[in-house]
Structures are given as C-alpha cells and as structure tokens.
Enzyme design. Sequence first.
Site, PDB file in Angstrom:
ATOM      1  N   THR A  40       0.955  -1.020   0.129  1.00  0.00           N
ATOM      2  CA  THR A  40      -0.030   0.036   0.048  1.00  0.00           C
ATOM      3  C   THR A  40       0.764   1.407  -0.031  1.00  0.00           C
ATOM      4  OG1 THR A  40      -1.928  -0.996   1.026  1.00  0.00           O
ATOM      5  CG2 THR A  40      -1.545   1.496   1.301  1.00  0.00           C
ATOM      6  N   THR A  41       0.345   2.160  -0.586  1.00  0.00           N
ATOM      7  CA  THR A  41       1.004   3.545  -0.212  1.00  0.00           C
ATOM      8  C   THR A  41      -0.075   4.602   0.240  1.00  0.00           C
ATOM      9  OG1 THR A  41       2.491   3.346  -2.009  1.00  0.00           O
ATOM     10  CG2 THR A  41       2.264   5.492  -1.432  1.00  0.00           C
TER      11      THR A  41
END
EC number: 3.4.25.1
Length: 273
Positions: A40-41
């Site tokens: 994830t970012t």
Amino acid sequence: MLKPALEPRGGFSFENCQRNASLERVLPGLKVPHARKTGTTIAGLVFQDGVILGADTRATNDSVVADKSCEKIHFIAPKIYCCGAGVAADAEMTTRMVASKMELHALSTGREPRVATVTRILRQTLFRYQGHVGASLIVGGVDLTGPQLYGVHPHGSYSRLPFTALGSGQDAALAVLEDRFQPNMTLEAAQGLLVEAVTAGILGDLGSGGNVDACVITKTGAKLLRTLSSPTEPVKRSGRYHFVPGTTAVLTQTVKPLTLELVEETVQAMEVE
C-alpha cells in the site's frame, strides 16, 4: 542447565531462526509461518487551510491483485479521516471501532471529537495487541486546535508530523514529500504534491497500484475525491496477430494409435405414471 546472565547485544537475533530450523527437522510436515508482505502507499500533509490525505486503490493477496479499486481512506468523524495500510481487514475494523466510539463521545459530550483523542484510542488499541493487528494508520483532521496529522504504527508508536507516508511504497512517497514540501502551501499545490507522492509509490512498488484517492479536510468540512488521478492506464493492444498454416516448420512428427475399449450400456426408461 543454568546459563550466566549476559547483557543483550545489539543487532538481529537468530535464535528463533535456529529454533524454527530445529522444529522443521524434528517434526515432519511442520510449516513454519512466514511474514506476509502487504502492499500500500498512503500519504498525508498539512497545508494552510487544513489537511489532505491520499492513498492508492490496490488490494493484494500475496502476489495476486485482489481489488483494483479499494477504498483506503476511512471515515472517523465529519472532520477526521484515517488512511489504512497493512492488513485490510485489520485497518477496516479498527477504524470502524474508533468511528463508533467517536460518535458516542460526540453524543455524550455535545462536542466535536479531537484528532488527538482518535490517535490516543488507536495507539492504545494497537499497543494492546503488540503488533498482531497489522494496521499502519495516518490520521488527519481539523479541530479547534487547528489542522493535525499523525502517523500510527502497528505496535502503538506514533508521531505528529507536517507530512508523512506509510506502507510498502512509503520510501518513494517520502522522497517526493521531503523534496517539495513547504509550509503553508495552497490547496492546489498540496493536492499536486500529494498526487505526485502517491504516484511515486505506485510506480516504485508492485504492491501499490490502481488510482489515487484523496480527502481534503478543512474547518468547514471534508471532501472525498475518488479517482483523483490514474497514473497506470491500461496498455492498449496494437492488434491481433494471424499466422497462416505452415508458418512454423514441422521438424518431427509421431503418430501413436490410441486403443479404446468399447463398453456397451443399456438405458432403461423410467416408468412414469
């Protein structure tokens, strides 16, 4: 057998690795659990009028893309939102729990919840589970003390920063934020910087992908922006290729007869009254 007490040395301890290797040799069929990598970012920054949060939309199951349009920006209060990274179920249920507590708190006190209150409940909950709840969270909001941004880690530690990023793509996102962030940025500049930071995480990490979602929070309210940017557009195929028979030469050919055994079957019709 007793051993002398020694001062712990710094660095990584390989005792558990040796223990797992011994258990695999002694117990046949034992599968030692491995750490699961989640992708994830998420990022956030403070600008002159409030806070803006951003996240990608890819949800992965090991090396498989499970969802291309996953919502990672969760509602906590009308002026407080939270981005979740790590295990999707842990982040979803943790933010739901805090959102319900904040609603009860607002009804009982008659006041709007504060960002520090949300952060305190989150870090106390995560510390209680000692990292087994795999949720890395970025809490952002505006209350009577002004805009605030917190980063909460799975073991309960937290930090208040003007900008931050978490997840597997945080290194690329932080590189952009540290290079271009300025205090008291306008909304347009902050929004463009956030899109570039999350895009850098998407392009630099296989666990991040999809679109860029954002949430702008000011003292007047919050606005959720779905699909603010699409940095990874699908590649269009140039066309189909047709090959006529004989294009590829046949070097050898072998024909094996297949013997079949015929079995006679009789079907009896069912009597219907």
